[in-house]
Motif scaffolding. Structure first.
Motif, PDB file in Angstrom:
ATOM      1  N   CYS A 243       9.637   8.127 -14.033  1.00 33.77           N
ATOM      2  CA  CYS A 243      10.783   8.784 -13.417  1.00 33.77           C
ATOM      3  C   CYS A 243      11.987   8.641 -14.348  1.00 33.77           C
ATOM      4  N   PRO A 244      12.730   9.706 -14.619  1.00 33.31           N
ATOM      5  CA  PRO A 244      13.885   9.612 -15.512  1.00 33.31           C
ATOM      6  C   PRO A 244      15.026   8.776 -14.941  1.00 33.31           C
ATOM      7  N   GLU A 245      14.975   8.469 -13.632  1.00 32.39           N
ATOM      8  CA  GLU A 245      16.030   7.671 -13.019  1.00 32.39           C
ATOM      9  C   GLU A 245      15.700   6.190 -12.997  1.00 32.39           C
ATOM     10  N   CYS A 246      14.456   5.845 -12.603  1.00 33.03           N
ATOM     11  CA  CYS A 246      14.137   4.428 -12.391  1.00 33.03           C
ATOM     12  C   CYS A 246      12.954   3.925 -13.225  1.00 33.03           C
ATOM     13  N   GLY A 247      12.194   4.830 -13.834  1.00 39.99           N
ATOM     14  CA  GLY A 247      11.059   4.428 -14.654  1.00 39.99           C
ATOM     15  C   GLY A 247       9.750   4.294 -13.916  1.00 39.99           C
ATOM     16  N   GLU A 248       9.764   4.379 -12.573  1.00 36.74           N
ATOM     17  CA  GLU A 248       8.524   4.328 -11.784  1.00 36.74           C
ATOM     18  C   GLU A 248       7.658   5.537 -12.125  1.00 36.74           C
ATOM     19  N   ALA A 249       6.337   5.354 -12.090  1.00 32.83           N
ATOM     20  CA  ALA A 249       5.426   6.465 -12.367  1.00 32.83           C
ATOM     21  C   ALA A 249       5.546   7.526 -11.276  1.00 32.83           C
ATOM     22  N   ILE A 250       5.672   8.774 -11.695  1.00 37.91           N
ATOM     23  CA  ILE A 250       5.733   9.891 -10.751  1.00 37.91           C
ATOM     24  C   ILE A 250       4.384  10.034 -10.056  1.00 37.91           C
ATOM     25  N   LYS A 251       4.406  10.187  -8.742  1.00 36.52           N
ATOM     26  CA  LYS A 251       3.188  10.365  -7.958  1.00 36.52           C
ATOM     27  C   LYS A 251       3.119  11.814  -7.457  1.00 36.52           C
ATOM     28  N   GLN A 252       1.957  12.170  -6.917  1.00 31.87           N
ATOM     29  CA  GLN A 252       1.811  13.520  -6.384  1.00 31.87           C
ATOM     30  C   GLN A 252       0.958  13.528  -5.126  1.00 31.87           C
ATOM     31  N   VAL A 253       1.080  14.596  -4.380  1.00 28.83           N
ATOM     32  CA  VAL A 253       0.237  14.869  -3.223  1.00 28.83           C
ATOM     33  C   VAL A 253      -0.349  16.258  -3.428  1.00 28.83           C
ATOM     34  N   VAL A 254      -1.676  16.350  -3.301  1.00 32.16           N
ATOM     35  CA  VAL A 254      -2.375  17.622  -3.461  1.00 32.16           C
ATOM     36  C   VAL A 254      -2.800  18.100  -2.084  1.00 32.16           C
ATOM     37  N   SER A 258      -2.355  23.428  -3.604  1.00 28.23           N
ATOM     38  CA  SER A 258      -1.056  23.236  -4.241  1.00 28.23           C
ATOM     39  C   SER A 258      -0.790  21.742  -4.367  1.00 28.23           C
ATOM     40  N   SER A 259       0.349  21.396  -4.926  1.00 28.74           N
ATOM     41  CA  SER A 259       0.699  19.984  -5.057  1.00 28.74           C
ATOM     42  C   SER A 259       2.203  19.846  -5.181  1.00 28.74           C
ATOM     43  N   PHE A 260       2.694  18.645  -4.877  1.00 25.32           N
ATOM     44  CA  PHE A 260       4.091  18.354  -5.189  1.00 25.32           C
ATOM     45  C   PHE A 260       4.173  16.962  -5.787  1.00 25.32           C
ATOM     46  N   GLN A 261       5.232  16.726  -6.553  1.00 30.03           N
ATOM     47  CA  GLN A 261       5.435  15.458  -7.230  1.00 30.03           C
ATOM     48  C   GLN A 261       6.736  14.814  -6.749  1.00 30.03           C
ATOM     49  N   PHE A 273       2.946   8.064  -0.861  1.00 29.09           N
ATOM     50  CA  PHE A 273       2.329   8.808   0.228  1.00 29.09           C
ATOM     51  C   PHE A 273       0.821   8.902   0.008  1.00 29.09           C
ATOM     52  N   SER A 274       0.079   8.994   1.084  1.00 24.48           N
ATOM     53  CA  SER A 274      -1.357   9.214   0.981  1.00 24.48           C
ATOM     54  C   SER A 274      -1.619  10.584   0.384  1.00 24.48           C
ATOM     55  N   ASP A 275      -2.501  10.617  -0.614  1.00 22.25           N
ATOM     56  CA  ASP A 275      -2.901  11.876  -1.244  1.00 22.25           C
ATOM     57  C   ASP A 275      -4.361  12.107  -0.868  1.00 22.25           C
ATOM     58  N   ARG A 276      -4.591  13.046   0.040  1.00 18.75           N
ATOM     59  CA  ARG A 276      -5.935  13.236   0.564  1.00 18.75           C
ATOM     60  C   ARG A 276      -6.937  13.608  -0.526  1.00 18.75           C
ATOM     61  N   GLY A 277      -6.459  14.358  -1.534  1.00 18.79           N
ATOM     62  CA  GLY A 277      -7.360  14.725  -2.628  1.00 18.79           C
ATOM     63  C   GLY A 277      -7.816  13.519  -3.406  1.00 18.79           C
ATOM     64  N   MET A 278      -6.869  12.645  -3.769  1.00 19.96           N
ATOM     65  CA  MET A 278      -7.212  11.435  -4.511  1.00 19.96           C
ATOM     66  C   MET A 278      -7.950  10.437  -3.620  1.00 19.96           C
ATOM     67  N   ASP A 279      -7.563  10.364  -2.339  1.00 16.37           N
ATOM     68  CA  ASP A 279      -8.235   9.444  -1.423  1.00 16.37           C
ATOM     69  C   ASP A 279      -9.723   9.793  -1.317  1.00 16.37           C
ATOM     70  N   ARG A 280     -10.041  11.086  -1.248  1.00 18.81           N
ATOM     71  CA  ARG A 280     -11.448  11.487  -1.173  1.00 18.81           C
ATOM     72  C   ARG A 280     -12.182  11.144  -2.457  1.00 18.81           C
ATOM     73  N   LEU A 281     -11.478  11.288  -3.597  1.00 22.77           N
ATOM     74  CA  LEU A 281     -12.105  11.006  -4.883  1.00 22.77           C
ATOM     75  C   LEU A 281     -12.520   9.538  -4.986  1.00 22.77           C
ATOM     76  N   PHE A 282     -11.659   8.669  -4.481  1.00 25.86           N
ATOM     77  CA  PHE A 282     -11.954   7.231  -4.585  1.00 25.86           C
ATOM     78  C   PHE A 282     -12.667   6.674  -3.389  1.00 25.86           C
TER      79      PHE A 282
END
Length: 282
Positions: A243-254, A258-261, A273-282
């Motif tokens: 993140c350009p403000e705090c340095g935390e890794a940007i996350k996303q939800v699919v 579509s998706s948002f970051q 936030f829970s990402d259902r796409g990634m949750d299913r993958l793991f």
């Protein structure tokens, strides 16, 4: 998808090239793209381009007493052509339509990919286009009081969805809604009906984000607008980057194709936030 800043810049650039020029013809090569039949495409021949403007994310070419409106959707774009075309493009060309001026110059309206959503309308009044008729107020013509009323009317709807719903506010899409919410340090899942402090903060972030993007985009040739937008985005499309403000890794939800970051630290008290796409993958 081009949003308000890019569509505005396209309109300014194209008006400088087209205003006062005579149309020779409009060749429609992807027939699914033309959504109207009366007036026909041939009605544009011999008419003069009066101006090029926009309604939300729609381009509006005023040609004689007619309007050619273009919604570029996810994969559409416009390419200026300095030379007369050498015959018709190949069958599998990405060119959906070609506007040819009386000296052979003009523009190609293209669409990449297999999802064919680009839309052309030839009408006597832009309000005849269903998508334009349903538009809410333009994001940069909306005052804070009107903005507050829209959020209040949306109730418990997620603010991310309200910002990008064109019938609420015209011009903002997926990318800039991510940028606006990050600038406001607000969760995408925040209910739209919020306290006055949140309304003021979000409104200011929307104005600043779009005005800065307009300043960067205006004057850029069409060929550079996509690159300019992508390089200037701070969180959208930056999954895994700091993140350009705090340095935390940007996350996303699919979701739903579509998706948002977002930044967990800046926008959600450090929680992902829970990402259902990634949750299913793991």
């Amino acid at each position: 998808m081009p949003e308000l800043p890019e569509v505005h810049a396209l309109a300014v650039d194209l008006e400088s090239r087209l205003k006062g020029r005579m149309v020779d013809r409009l060749d429609v090569l992807a027939f699914h793209a033309l959504k109207t039949f009366d007036p026909p495409a041939t009605a544009l021949s011999g008419l003069t381009v009066q101006q090029v403007g926009r309604h939300g994310k729609f381009l509006d070419f005023e040609i004689g007493d007619l309007h050619l409106t273009v919604h570029l959707s996810l994969a559409g774009w416009i390419r200026w052509r300095d030379k007369a075309p050498a015959g018709m493009p190949p069958r599998k060309s990405p060119i959906a339509a070609r506007l040819v001026l009386d000296d052979g110059t003009g523009l190609d309206i293209t669409e990449a990919g297999t999802r064919k959503a680009l839309a052309l309308h030839i009408v006597r009044d832009p309000a005849e286009v269903p998508g334009i008729a349903k538009l809410g107020p333009d994001a940069l013509e909306l005052d804070e009081a009107g903005f507050a009323e829209i959020l209040k009317s949306a109730g418990k709807s997620r603010i991310k969805n309200v910002l990008k719903k064109q019938s609420f506010i015209a011009g903002v899409g997926n990318a800039y809604s991510d940028e606006i919410l990050h600038a406001a340090k607000m969760s995408p899942f925040q209910p739209a009906d919020m306290e006055s402090e949140g309304v003021a903060r979000l409104y200011a972030a929307m104005r600043q984000t779009l005005q800065e993007a307009l300043a960067r985009a205006e004057g850029q040739p069409a060929s550079e607008l996509k690159k300019e937008k992508k390089t200037a985005l701070r969180v959208h499309g930056r999954f895994g980057e700091p993140c350009p403000e705090c340095g935390e890794a940007i996350k996303q939800v699919v979701y739903s194709g579509s998706s948002f970051q977002y930044c967990p630290t800046c926008q959600n008290e450090g929680k992902s936030f829970s990402d259902r796409g990634m949750d299913r993958l793991f």
